[in-house]
Design an enzyme around this catalytic site. Sequence first.
Site, PDB file in Angstrom:
ATOM      1  N   LYS A 161       0.841  -1.196   0.000  1.00 54.53           N
ATOM      2  CA  LYS A 161       0.000   0.000   0.000  1.00 54.53           C
ATOM      3  C   LYS A 161       0.881   1.253   0.000  1.00 54.53           C
ATOM      4  O   LYS A 161       1.815   1.373   0.801  1.00 54.53           O
ATOM      5  CB  LYS A 161      -0.912   0.013   1.226  1.00 54.53           C
ATOM      6  CG  LYS A 161      -1.962  -1.092   1.237  1.00 54.53           C
ATOM      7  CD  LYS A 161      -3.047  -0.846   0.201  1.00 54.53           C
ATOM      8  CE  LYS A 161      -4.200  -1.823   0.368  1.00 54.53           C
ATOM      9  NZ  LYS A 161      -5.295  -1.566  -0.587  1.00 54.53           N
ATOM     10  N   LYS A 265     -14.160  -6.897  -7.180  1.00 53.56           N
ATOM     11  CA  LYS A 265     -14.478  -7.179  -5.780  1.00 53.56           C
ATOM     12  C   LYS A 265     -15.971  -7.436  -5.704  1.00 53.56           C
ATOM     13  O   LYS A 265     -16.768  -6.598  -6.130  1.00 53.56           O
ATOM     14  CB  LYS A 265     -14.087  -6.007  -4.874  1.00 53.56           C
ATOM     15  CG  LYS A 265     -12.587  -5.803  -4.749  1.00 53.56           C
ATOM     16  CD  LYS A 265     -12.250  -4.629  -3.842  1.00 53.56           C
ATOM     17  CE  LYS A 265     -10.742  -4.457  -3.720  1.00 53.56           C
ATOM     18  NZ  LYS A 265     -10.391  -3.245  -2.940  1.00 53.56           N
TER      19      LYS A 265
END
Length: 345
Positions: A161, A265
């Site tokens: 990240k 997702k």
Amino acid sequence: MSRIVNVKLSLKRYEYEKPFHITGSVSSESRNVEVEIVLESGVKGYGEASPSFRVNGERVEALLAIENAVREMITGIDVRNYARIFEITDRLFGFPSLKAAVQFATLDALSQELGTQVCYLLGGKRDEIETDKTVGIDTVENRVKEAKKIFEEGFRVIKIKVGENLKEDIEAVEEIAKVTRGAKYIVDANMGYTQKEAVEFARAVYQKGIDIAVYEQPVRREDIEGLKFVRFHSPFPVAADESARTKFDVMRLVKEEAVDYVNIKLMKSGISDALAIVEIAESSGLKLMIGCMGESSLGINQSVHFALGTGAFEFHDLDSHLMLKEEVFRGKFIQDGPRMRVKDQ
């Protein structure tokens, strides 16, 4: 005996092993909604919604508030008519994670009625997949320690990240690469960069001899031109996540030639739109990865079976349950380090 007689929603809380930090957000717990579908035969199918206000504008309280409405929508329908249930739940425009959970719970109940598993209803293309594991935003030193630990656990795809400090992000990726040689990297900015910063990051990392397999959502979700700009000025393949919530979003991304990958997702699209996106990708040459929000093992089970069934994904980012404290593992799959495979009936 396969008709739905009840639908129940319940709040579940899961504490993170440690605070999970991404661009603009730090989470200490995941608040999910468990869906239970009861058939007249007594069979119960389960799904889980992990709503995200940041991505979908959803709140847990709003999902729970429409329990009666959802019950009325599908009670009395035979789960063998699951396409009809999908069509009805597609009307849950503002509740994509709940739509996903209800649709999966339907398939879960149907699979039990038929004596099989959901992955086989969806095609049964693969017996095993391999997930990455994520390094959240932290100090450079802590990110390197976390990445090394993940690598030593056997994970060979590491998600990193970034997006809050360009200089530290470049340094972190460089140092992580030194202690995880042989790993592949997915770098996710979660919309944290400007176009200029995104290209600067990619070129700086490339010049250090580091290869990034997927460069995920470097710019704001609405900045489709920005995604395209980064794609054509970066040495790495670019993926859309927040910019790709529905099949209509993906159609636009394909038309604009904006990305190399889309991150499906289920919490953004539900099962129905996810299946449509797979078809769009196969028709257009778009590559796919599959990701997650804050699902527990019950929720990750949905994506594992979707990935095993469709066999559509080059990368699997299905690790949220590994970050949560759970008393009981509820997935209908076997987790062996990074590998996930079908659990025998």
